[in-house]
Scaffold this motif. Structure first.
Motif, short mmCIF file in Angstrom:
data_model
loop_
_atom_site.label_atom_id
_atom_site.label_comp_id
_atom_site.label_asym_id
_atom_site.label_seq_id
_atom_site.Cartn_x
_atom_site.Cartn_y
_atom_site.Cartn_z
N SER A 64 23.30 30.56 21.97
CA SER A 64 24.16 29.90 22.58
C SER A 64 24.59 30.38 23.75
O SER A 64 24.98 29.70 24.88
N PHE A 91 34.07 33.92 14.53
CA PHE A 91 33.26 33.26 15.38
C PHE A 91 32.47 32.26 14.57
O PHE A 91 31.83 31.04 14.95
N LEU A 117 24.18 32.62 17.74
CA LEU A 117 25.13 33.10 18.71
C LEU A 117 24.63 33.45 20.12
O LEU A 117 25.15 32.98 21.15
N CYS A 135 23.14 33.48 11.89
CA CYS A 135 24.28 33.33 12.43
C CYS A 135 24.52 34.24 13.78
O CYS A 135 24.76 33.52 14.98
N ASP A 136 23.99 35.30 13.92
CA ASP A 136 24.16 36.06 15.14
C ASP A 136 23.04 35.75 15.96
O ASP A 136 23.36 35.85 17.23
N LEU A 175 31.90 28.52 16.32
CA LEU A 175 30.51 28.30 16.75
C LEU A 175 29.88 26.98 16.44
O LEU A 175 29.30 26.40 17.44
#
Length: 236
Positions: free
Chosen positions: A47, A108, A44, A40-41, A112
């Motif tokens: 993104s 987030f 991000l 997930c990090d 996200l």
């Protein structure tokens, strides 16, 4: 040809950048650098790259990799709110040893997926994302398995992540025992591909296509020569 106007709002770029300017140092301080190995990090950060470069591939990679897991995260969080234990992805959100501010940053996970869908809708879906994210995701799994603390490891700071990306099972306190660890890892990596990445790839490809195939309307100089094929001959 006129320069193309930005496809993404500048205000959105600033908001996400401001969030990362806060989140990254806070996470680094509280969770340590290994926390940035989580899917997930990484998504991000991809993104963020997509926002400023306006390239489809980083956004597409992140969407393939984490859309389904983030939906599970949201479902698990809602379940925990109502004392329904699903898969335990969000147990840390209810850990009183972590500040409300630190836990609040983790929301987030909820916005996200919407950001990624917006990015892919605006930039298009790059079909190379499936292969690119699979290579990246599997690499993160291998790093977590061979070099990071396993499930059940007791660290001096309980906030430092163990069992990153669930390469030792779904319980951070105890490694899974129903398969030999290497076999579980291979099954987990295959499951990520078949259950998460491929379905997301197929849906995104169908909905948003390939940016390289999209028709772009550009302005042409008024004095362009028009070439007409008439009866097999070329007239100018």
């Amino acid at each position: 040809m006129n320069a193309a106007s930005p496809r993404l709002p500048f205000a959105l770029k600033l908001v996400v950048s401001a969030f990362l300017a806060i989140m990254v140092p806070v996470y680094y301080h509280d969770y340590g650098p290994t926390n940035f190995l989580y899917f997930c990090d990484v998504a991000l950060l991809l993104s963020f790259i997509a926002l400023w470069t306006e390239k489809a591939l980083p956004a597409s990679m992140a969407a393939v990799g984490i859309l389904v897991p983030q939906v599970l995260w949201c479902a698990d969080f809602l379940g925990e709110l109502f004392n329904v234990h699903l898969v335990g992805l969000t147990g840390y959100m209810f850990d009183e040893n972590r500040s409300l501010f630190l836990r609040g940053l983790s929301f987030f996970h909820g916005w996200l997926p919407f950001l990624l869908i917006f990015l892919v809708k605006r930039l298009g879906y790059d079909r190379r994302a499936l292969l690119a994210w699979t290579a990246l995701g599997w690499s993160l799994c291998l790093v977590a398995y061979f070099f990071m603390p396993a499930a059940g490891t007791v660290l001096s700071d309980p906030k430092i992540p163990v069992n990153i990306n669930y390469v030792f099972g779904f319980d951070d306190a105890h490694p899974q025992t129903w398969l030999p660890a290497p076999l579980y890892l291979m099954a987990w990596m295959a499951g990520l591909l078949l259950l998460f990445y491929v379905p997301s790839h197929l849906v995104l490809r169908r909905l948003f296509g390939n940016p390289a195939t999209r028709t772009q309307v550009v302005s042409q100089p008024a004095d362009d020569t028009v070439i007409l094929a008439i009866g097999g001959r070329v007239a100018r």
